[in-house]
Enzyme design. Structure first.
Site, PDB file in Angstrom:
ATOM      1  N   ARG A 158      81.743  50.876   7.821  1.00 38.49           N
ATOM      2  CA  ARG A 158      81.182  49.572   8.244  1.00 38.49           C
ATOM      3  C   ARG A 158      82.217  48.708   8.582  1.00 38.49           C
ATOM      4  NH1 ARG A 158      76.001  48.969   6.491  1.00 38.49           N
ATOM      5  NH2 ARG A 158      76.103  46.520   6.337  1.00 38.49           N
ATOM      6  N   TRP A 207      85.352  43.707   7.446  1.00 38.74           N
ATOM      7  CA  TRP A 207      85.678  43.590   8.745  1.00 38.74           C
ATOM      8  C   TRP A 207      85.940  42.179   9.121  1.00 38.74           C
ATOM      9  CZ3 TRP A 207      82.784  41.868  13.159  1.00 38.74           C
ATOM     10  CH2 TRP A 207      83.255  42.175  14.436  1.00 38.74           C
ATOM     11  N   HIS A 252      85.191  48.722  46.957  1.00 35.14           N
ATOM     12  CA  HIS A 252      85.038  47.353  46.879  1.00 35.14           C
ATOM     13  C   HIS A 252      86.185  46.526  46.032  1.00 35.14           C
ATOM     14  CE1 HIS A 252      81.301  47.675  49.181  1.00 35.14           C
ATOM     15  NE2 HIS A 252      80.923  48.657  48.555  1.00 35.14           N
ATOM     16  N   LYS A 304      80.987  49.809  12.459  1.00 32.58           N
ATOM     17  CA  LYS A 304      79.973  50.786  12.803  1.00 32.58           C
ATOM     18  C   LYS A 304      78.694  50.058  13.236  1.00 32.58           C
ATOM     19  CE  LYS A 304      77.632  54.436  13.420  1.00 32.58           C
ATOM     20  NZ  LYS A 304      77.978  55.162  14.811  1.00 32.58           N
TER      21      LYS A 304
HETATM   22  C1  AGP Z   1      79.276  52.879  19.841  1.00 35.41           C
HETATM   23  O1  AGP Z   1      80.143  53.769  20.014  1.00 35.41           O
HETATM   24  C2  AGP Z   1      80.062  51.603  19.696  1.00 35.41           C
HETATM   25  N1  AGP Z   1      80.735  51.783  18.456  1.00 35.41           N
HETATM   26  C3  AGP Z   1      79.298  50.385  19.553  1.00 35.41           C
HETATM   27  O2  AGP Z   1      79.144  50.097  21.016  1.00 35.41           O
HETATM   28  C4  AGP Z   1      77.689  50.540  19.288  1.00 35.41           C
HETATM   29  O3  AGP Z   1      77.138  51.107  20.151  1.00 35.41           O
HETATM   30  C5  AGP Z   1      76.994  49.199  19.423  1.00 35.41           C
HETATM   31  O4  AGP Z   1      77.668  48.059  18.362  1.00 35.41           O
HETATM   32  C6  AGP Z   1      75.726  48.884  19.138  1.00 35.41           C
HETATM   33  O5  AGP Z   1      75.208  49.560  17.750  1.00 35.41           O
HETATM   34  P1  AGP Z   1      73.761  49.627  17.264  1.00 35.41           P
HETATM   35  O6  AGP Z   1      73.369  51.008  18.201  1.00 35.41           O
HETATM   36  O7  AGP Z   1      73.719  49.980  15.918  1.00 35.41           O
HETATM   37  O8  AGP Z   1      72.922  48.487  17.680  1.00 35.41           O
END
Ligand code: AGP
Length: 607
Positions: free
Chosen positions: A27, A74, A506, A602
């Protein structure tokens, strides 16, 4: 997003907290800390960097304390450092926090006039001082935390202990997840249930605005009006297997190889081929309500937004009376947008805790729009706040880069689209090809994993040293290009842009030279020739093109990865497996932290 753990009981708190932090490290992982207590003596251990840095400190501390809290960070306020690591301590109070206190500067000024001084740059230290300033009045921690939180503006999940109170951990949440694990003579706290696995499956999901006092004898909860609330204890089924690497080097590659199984779990009981049957149990929408849908907002972030976009291309093909807006949550939440009559909002989120997505969910609910969720994490905030939805049942996804979540999100959304279209009169003859292909999809993905893994591993070795790339595709392969670009950039740190193949001319084509390589997704369909024209344009300017295709036709490119499959409609999800493997092997070749890439978390539970 940060990881929070807490414990009060009779076992060794340090080992319980440390194990929980290791489980939550995906996380957020730029610094970590724990504090435990015995007879009023606090043992505070904090490190910059990963939780592993705490292991040796704990071993050297030789404590047998039975109460404490911990955190893996984080960073939002203040750079990653030991000084900014949680738990923060002011006076008697130790506190860990996930979220953002927006009015912390005002609070800090007031506290400084009361003689408090601060050593960190964090909003959390200010909250800790605020609690201490109230706690010192009557040494009632439960009341002090509640009163302090009435003065706070922002999002938080917190756990608080006082060094002269060895019997309680006080927790609270508003906008950041927090769960309480109920044991025999012990209570556990975590920011998500995965940290509780092996300790208890009896869980209380704290609601926004609630504050709870956790002791060895149980849990007392009150709401934001300080009224007692009867906590609801739920039994959760956490799959510890899904959380282990099962012999793979990283969670990322394990989860890529999980996809036949995780997708089968998404489909189980919902696609019944021999009965020509599609069914979704948790929509809480009647046939009539489904039939009435004319406008769908699909709201998500990151990979989930690309899954939403890809699914929208499918749904528009068979639900032609429905307008679909796939919108990025962080944009929608501040946009002034209209909601037409007969609208439906679908929120797609692997974690179910993404702050931007939750904010849009709250806005749509306020506007009276029916809200569905497509979520992986059972019991998560989005899953609890929507009117109905689809759990994708992909199993715990630990790697920060989402892979199996993407595939299951696309399929879950397509399933919804088909159920809705059937309610609108789509014939079983038109539905059957989708049922046949969805039923075959897990096996076809397994075949790609079996037959292409080594080829893609070699391909990655040949292209790992580039610093720039384009991913391109037309039509339904455009969201695939966006997802592939995100997967590669977030794991390898290569600068990668996803573009509609027809868009390069483009402007972006001005960038192409020897520094770039390009991945071009090409379907064997009516767009084949157009796609090849784009590839020729790129190669004429020195591009190094890798084509991923299901066509057996002659293709002039630097490399061609051919997918052989009986599928016609869902081959993009087979191309995606190649894209995932390529990103993984490039990241490994570049020596990156594949499961916990720099700067990421995460689930982003803050704005
Ligand atoms: C996914 O590879 C990324 N780490 C990130 O974009 C993630 O998909 C995004 O933060 C959304 O998370 P969620 O699906 O838990 O809402």
């Amino acid at each position: 997003m940060c990881g929070i753990v807490g414990y009060v009981g009779s076992k060794n708190a340090q080992s319980i907290l440390l194990e929980g932090l290791h489980r939550l490290e995906y996380r957020g992982y730029d610094s970590a800390g724990i504090v435990t207590f015995q007879d009023g003596d606090a043992c505070l251990l904090r490190v910059k960097g990963k939780v592993a840095g705490l292991d040796s400190l704990v071993n050297d501390s030789h404590r047998d304390d039975s109460i404490g809290i911990g955190h893996t960070r984080w960073a939002t306020h203040g750079e990653p450092s030991e000084r900014n690591a949680h738990p923060h301590n002011v006076g008697d109070i130790f506190l860990v926090h996930n979220g953002i206190i927006e009015n912390y500067k005002d609070l800090k000024s007031v506290l400084e006039t009361r003689g408090y001084s601060f050593v960190s740059e964090t909003d959390t230290e200010v909250l800790t001082a605020l609690v201490d300033s109230i706690y010192q009045q009557d040494k009632n921690l439960f009341a002090a935390v509640s009163e302090a939180l009435h003065m706070v503006v922002g999002a938080y999940g917190i756990a608080v202990v006082a060094k002269d109170n060895m019997d309680e951990v006080v927790v609270a949440r508003s906008g950041s997840p927090l769960v309480i694990g109920v044991g025999e003579g012990e209570t556990f706290i975590a920011s998500d249930p995965s940290a509780l696995v092996g300790n208890t499956n009896q869980v209380i999901f704290l609601k926004d605005g609630e504050v709870a006092k956790c002791t060895r004898d149980g849990v007392t909860v009150k709401d934001s009006a300080d009224q007692a609330v009867e906590p609801i204890v739920e039994t959760i089924e956490m799959d510890i297997q899904a959380m282990q690497k099962k012999g793979f080097d990283h969670f990322l590659v394990k989860e890529i190889f999980d996809q036949p199984e995780s997708l089968s779990a998404t489909l189980a009981g919902r696609v019944v081929k021999d009965q020509d049957l599609l069914r979704l149990g948790g929509l809480n929408m009647s046939e009539e309500e489904l039939r009435a849908v004319k406008h769908i907002f699909i709201v998500a972030c990151g990979t989930a937004s690309y899954a939403s976009m890809m699914a929208s291309y499918y749904i528009e093909r068979f639900a032609d009376d429905v307008v679909i807006d796939t919108v990025v949550a962080s944009e929608l939440r501040y946009r002034s947008f209209n909601v037409p009559e007969n609208s439906l909002a679908i929120f797609v989120s692997q974690s179910g805790e993404t702050a931007d997505t939750i904010a849009c969910l709250k806005e749509m609910k306020q506007r009276g729009v029916r809200c569905l969720g497509v979520v992986n994490a059972v019991g998560s905030t989005i899953a609890r706040e929507v009117d109905g939805g689809i759990y994708i049942h992909a199993g715990a996804e630990i790697s920060v880069a989402s892979t199996k979540g993407f595939t299951s999100q696309v399929v879950a959304l397509v399933l919804f689209g088909l159920v809705m279209a059937q309610a609108k009169g789509m014939s079983i003859e038109d539905v059957r090809p989708y049922i046949d292909e969805l039923d075959a999809l897990p096996e076809e993905i397994a075949a790609v994993l079996d037959t292409k893994n080594e080829e893609v591993k070699q391909l990655a070795a040949d292209y790992s040293q580039y610093e720039h790339a384009f991913y391109i595709g037309r039509d339904i392969l455009y969201p695939l290009a966006l997802e592939g670009a995100l997967k590669l950039k977030e794991t390898s740190y290569i600068h990668v842009e996803g573009q509609p193949a027809g868009e390069l001319k483009h402007g972006s084509i001005a960038l192409i030279d020897d520094r770039f390589f390009e991945v071009a997704f090409v379907m064997d369909n009516e767009l084949f020739e157009k796609s090849m024209s784009n590839i020729i344009e790129v190669q004429a300017r020195g591009g190094h093109v890798i084509v991923v295709t299901n066509s057996s036709r002659e293709i002039e490119a630097e490399r061609v990865v051919r997918i052989e499959s009986r599928l016609k409609m869902f081959t993009p999800l087979l191309f995606n497996v190649v894209s995932q493997l390529f990103a993984y092997y490039v990241a490994v070749n570049r020596g990156n932290d594949v499961d916990q890439p720099r700067n990421l978390a995460k689930s982003v539970t803050v704005e």
